[in-house]
Design an enzyme around this catalytic site. Structure first.
Site, PDB file in Angstrom:
ATOM      1  N   GLU A  81      10.163   2.408   2.731  1.00 15.84           N
ATOM      2  CA  GLU A  81       8.827   2.276   3.307  1.00 15.84           C
ATOM      3  C   GLU A  81       8.660   1.006   4.131  1.00 15.84           C
ATOM      4  OE1 GLU A  81       6.403   4.659   3.114  1.00 15.84           O
ATOM      5  OE2 GLU A  81       7.986   5.847   2.171  1.00 15.84           O
ATOM      6  N   GLU A  98       0.844  -1.209   0.000  1.00 16.53           N
ATOM      7  CA  GLU A  98       0.000   0.000   0.000  1.00 16.53           C
ATOM      8  C   GLU A  98       0.875   1.253   0.000  1.00 16.53           C
ATOM      9  OE1 GLU A  98      -1.322   2.830   3.189  1.00 16.53           O
ATOM     10  OE2 GLU A  98      -2.112   0.857   3.766  1.00 16.53           O
TER      11      GLU A  98
END
Length: 990
Positions: A160, A87
């Site tokens: 991330e 995501e």
């Protein structure tokens, strides 16, 4: 006239249906159904993409706040958090928009009032909402290209997700540690005792459904190729559900979606649902968890019993199960609340309590926090189920639930489209018809006739079928002082193992990779490929609303759909002795929890639900928009159908004048324990706001008062009260007597003002009479309490406490640094607000999140308190963040090469919230709530739009660079660093 309106409504509905002929093809999508839902004033259109099988749901509704979303079913294969990390990385650049993090960069190129990406247990979705048609097109294109054609660079995975990197990136001799945005985010989540209990419960009741967010101990097992493979397998149109809501033409979106989808064929998607724990026999599990520092040692156990109750595909049975859960658990008069919470077996329900529809199963869970005897709890639950079956359900309770459901349909919210999306998506991704879930009237009508015909039997049948004498899952978590240290030791062991596997070539590669990542983070990109709006798209004129003000009541006449909304406030400046400030929030909460001398609150609560949408009381403090002087208020509010508005005032009068603190001292103790536990969860979720409030309390009188009523001083009070509950004499003098004193001070007719939102003149007249009568029934004399003080005299924290640590047993930290600014009406306020926004988007996001690995960070300027502040969220390195904060003003003046385009983007970002849609009940309430007039708002708007780069430099140099600041860190101590006397330490625990 009424007959004509009905005809017009029918005609409009037919016109809408004609736009979506069943069987028709619109840009590759076939219309399968078009279903009017008149109770929600919408038409739901179900379509399927012929080439790929992708499903699209359109909600046609006359609402300017339009929504788009694309969602994918993403069953997590393990606990490495691959859906969650995907995501994040999906939004780090795409084929059409090959810039780092176009999603974040679009936040200040848009006027969207909502943009996000979220990972559910078995689905991932990407929604936004905007009122601007060009903005809608821009964001839709970015979302579609980002999800279907992301670059998925390995470098973005390291940033991330997780990576091994030197603690000092440019120093190869510094320690190699774990870093990563999601890694630190989930470490912060695990620090929340409620989240950890919930996630472990879910993992064990549904072992085939892995933790989609990721277990920090498992995240570091994920490989980059796993991420790429997961995207290829799941982010495909055949596995997608797209959603639109509002008034924008559907055809435009379908045309664009079809263009994106037509490069794909139809893929066979495995629609098999993972199965929950098989409960052939009762199963029990006990684990260790995070301790709650605000509760005593004997109240650190959470325990729950769970039964599997059918499947979500049976919509009516699922609906009945939720009504049953409401009857059993909701409100002070429910059998489980009285038997488990009021009785003292627990201080609150556990976070998993209630009815949950999870993928392929419904569950009913009853659990408590603060259990001292797990077996006694279990036995009591069985006794309460038996008692429920042996007695008929009061029809008034069912009527009250139905009334709440029907009222919720009429209560218009500004984010209605998003709320529909949230309600249907979990079931839709698992094969449940999304339109059936919207047809409330049919479900409610069936319930009414079913209950009329069969009575309590409809609920007893569910209990007999799924609960009584059926196997269950008994889950217990005991708080452990060593929990955080054990997690830290596990992380250290895992890190050591990975480091031992490295050779010199690996270490060199890690060092060079860190340098490359930092270089990429520092590289200034060409963002011209991203679509953007301009400042010219922002109106220079504020929205204003006609108000009718007379005496002590202001009325807004607008489209409230037959509901009356009432807000009241009482100015209590100069009334409250300083020692009572920390008790104000407890006093306000007590009014809706305790009851009167003759009536327990459960009975009052049931009547409130039967006749209104709810009653609330609260304490607030606002700064004067010109002088920053504090105004302290006691607030009250309620809403109901127009014909029942008098009930609001009757209930307010009852709880204000008749609440009896001595009669219900046991309930008061339960409330205090519950507040203590809620405080801990709040700090774990929003520690940056706690840090910011504490830091601000050294600089601002308003912030200092806020600290006393809802900040650290309040937390310390609640913790102390938890420790004296067993001493009745002390509890009487330290708690009850003080609450009685506040009741005597506050409850009278002086200084009261009201604001009402209604939909017709007749109702306005009715409300005015009801307000006058209500005020006339209150005592008209002021309190005889002596020693009252001026609010301006509330002492601030010493500004010599430049560095502060609020100790909590978390795995990560939250930081803030505060500076004095100016008032709302000051000419420099707008420039400070723009400066804060530019620092967030153009500097701190890169430094705090991308480089530092914190989940979030930025700067804010509160125009209503006059405080400028920095913050970081779930931060692995708070001291480095504070250094970044301290250097930021110098960066603005010496290093930032900001352009007019950068400035304009920040203005767009600010106006996303300034111009966000509001609900009818909020129209015209700004002056009543905050003292800000339309004229002030207009001047402020023009100042924001006219702020220049010279203004930005001027306010940075004047207010931030030379000024003294106060820093606060929330979290564990840092060895050798956060020590006295350099640091002031606050340790909030029982």
């Amino acid at each position: 006239m009424l007959r004509f309106q009905r005809f017009a409504s029918t005609y409009n509905q037919r016109a809408v249906l004609r736009k979506y002929p069943v069987g028709g093809i619109i840009h590759g999508f076939q219309v399968r159904r078009a279903v009017p839902v008149p109770e929600l004033k919408l038409t739901a259109v179900d379509l399927i993409h012929e080439q790929t099988g992708a499903e699209h749901l359109h909600i046609d509704r006359d609402d300017k706040n339009n929504v788009f979303s694309i969602a994918f079913r993403t069953l997590p294969p393990d606990a490495t958090g691959v859906p969650h990390i995907l995501e994040h990385t999906t939004l780090c650049g795409s084929e059409k928009y090959p810039v780092r993090d176009p999603f974040f960069k679009m936040l200040n190129k848009s006027l969207a009032n909502f943009m996000n990406a979220m990972t559910g247990p078995d689905y991932t979705f990407f929604p936004f909402a905007t009122t601007n048609a060009r903005d809608f097109v821009n964001l839709r294109d970015v979302y579609l290209n980002s999800t279907l054609r992301p670059l998925l660079k390995e470098q973005d995975f390291y940033q991330e997700g997780w990576r091994l990197e030197h603690s000092e990136v440019t120093n190869p001799k510094s320690d190699i540690i774990f870093k990563g945005v999601v890694f630190n985010e989930m470490k912060g989540q695990v620090s929340n005792a409620d989240y950890h209990f919930w996630s472990q419960f879910q993992q064990n009741i549904y072992p085939s459904l892995n933790n989609s967010g990721g277990d920090p101990q498992k995240i570091t097992d994920l490989h980059y190729q796993d991420l790429v493979d997961f995207h290829h397998a799941n982010y495909h149109p055949s596995n997608a559900r797209t959603f639109t809501y509002g008034s924008f033409p559907l055809e435009d979106t379908l045309k664009k979606v079809n263009e994106e989808f037509r490069a794909y064929g139809k893929r066979i998607i495995n629609k098999k649902l993972p199965k929950p724990l098989e409960l052939i026999e009762t199963k029990e599990l006990t684990l260790e968890g995070q301790i709650d520092p605000m509760l005593p040692a004997e109240k650190q156990t959470k325990t729950s019993l769970t039964w599997k109750c059918g499947e979500p595909t049976d919509l009516y049975e699922t609906f009945l199960l939720k009504i049953l859960g409401n009857l059993l658990l909701d409100g002070h008069d429910s059998i489980m609340y009285k038997g488990l919470i009021e009785s003292g077996l627990g201080h609150d329900f556990s976070v998993n309590t209630g009815v949950e529809s999870m993928t392929a199963a419904n569950f009913l869970t009853v659990g408590i926090q603060g259990s001292q005897n797990v077996e006694e709890f279990k036995s009591k639950v069985f006794d309460l189920f038996k008692e429920f079956i042996e007695n008929d359900v009061d029809s008034n309770k069912v009527d009250a639930i139905i009334h709440q459901l029907e009222l919720s349909k009429k209560d218009q919210k500004a984010d209605f489209g998003l709320q529909i999306l949230y309600s249907i998506l979990p079931g839709w991704t698992n094969g449940i018809d999304p339109i059936e879930g919207l047809e409330f009237d049919e479900l409610i009508g069936r319930l009414k006739s079913d209950f009329k015909e069969n009575g309590t039997k409809i609920f007893k049948n569910i209990l007999d079928k799924y609960i009584i004498d059926q196997p269950y899952f008994h889950f217990t978590m005991k708080g452990s002082e060593e929990f955080s240290s054990k997690l830290a030791a596990e992380e250290s062991t895992k890190l050591d193992k990975k480091l031992k596997e490295l050779d010199e070539t690996d270490r060199k590669a890690i060092f060079e990779r860190g340098l490359l990542l930092e270089a990429a983070q520092n590289h200034k990109e060409d963002l011209s490929c991203l679509p953007t709006l301009g400042v010219a798209d922002i109106s220079r004129k504020v929205d204003t609303y006609d108000l009718n003000t007379n005496a002590n009541i202001t009325v807004r006449n607008t489209a409230t759909n037959g509901i009356s909304y009432i807000r009241g406030k009482k100015l209590i400046n100069d009334m409250i002795p300083l020692e009572l400030y920390p008790f104000l929030s407890l006093f306000a909460a007590s009014l809706t929890h305790l009851g009167t001398k003759t009536t327990p609150y459960g009975a009052i609560d049931n009547e409130i639900k039967l006749h209104t949408g709810g009653i609330s009381t609260n304490i607030s403090v606002n700064a004067d928009p010109t002088t920053l002087q504090p105004n302290l208020y006691f607030d009250m509010s309620g809403f109901s159908l127009n014909e029942k508005s008098d009930y609001i005032f009757n209930f307010l009068k009852t709880i204000l004048m008749e609440t009896d603190f001595s009669t219900h001292k046991d309930k008061l103790k339960v409330l205090i324990n519950s507040i203590a536990s809620s405080n801990t969860s709040h700090i774990a979720d929003s520690g940056h706001t706690v840090a910011r409030s504490f830091a601000s309390g050294h600089l601002s009188t308003v912030a200092a008062i806020q600290e006393h009523i809802s900040g650290v001083e309040h937390y310390k009070l609640i913790s102390r009260l938890c420790s004296i509950m067993n001493d009745d004499k002390l509890f009487q003098s330290e708690v009850i007597d003080k609450l009685v004193m506040l009741q005597r001070i506050i409850v009278n007719s002086q200084n009261m003002e009201f604001f009402a939102s209604v939909d017709c003149q007749a109702q306005e007249n009715k409300i005015r009479k009801e307000v006058d009568y209500f005020v006339s029934t209150l005592p008209n004399t002021s309190s005889d309490i002596s020693g009252a003080i001026q609010t301006a005299c509330v002492p601030r924290y010493s500004d010599s406490q430049v560095l502060n640590l609020i100790k909590f047993p978390f795995q990560v930290h939250y930081t803030a640094q505060a500076y004095n600014g100016v008032s709302y009406t000051h000419k420099d306020g707008a420039a400070l607000q723009v400066l804060a926004n530019m620092l967030t988007f153009k500097h701190l996001h890169k430094e705090i999140r991308e480089k530092g690995g914190a989940y979030g960070g930025g700067a804010t300027f509160s125009a209503l308190s006059g405080i400028f502040s920095y913050y970081s969220y779930r931060d692995p390195n708070p001291l480095a963040s504070i250094q970044t904060f301290e250097k930021s003003a110098s960066y603005v003046l010496n290093d930032a090469k900001w352009t007019q385009s950068d400035l304009d983007e920040s203005k767009l970002s600010i106006f996303q919230q300034v111009d966000a849609p509001i609900s009818p009940k909020s129209e015209g309430s700004t002056f009543f709530n905050l003292g800000v007039t339309d004229e002030m708002r207009q001047v402020r708007r023009e100042q924001l739009l006219d702020t220049s780069l010279l203004d930005i430099h001027r306010v940075a140099e004047r207010y931030i660079l030379p000024n003294k600041s106060i820093a606060t860190v929330v979290g564990p101590g840092i060895d050798g660093e956060t020590v006295s006397p350099k640091w002031h330490i606050e340790d909030i625990k029982v």
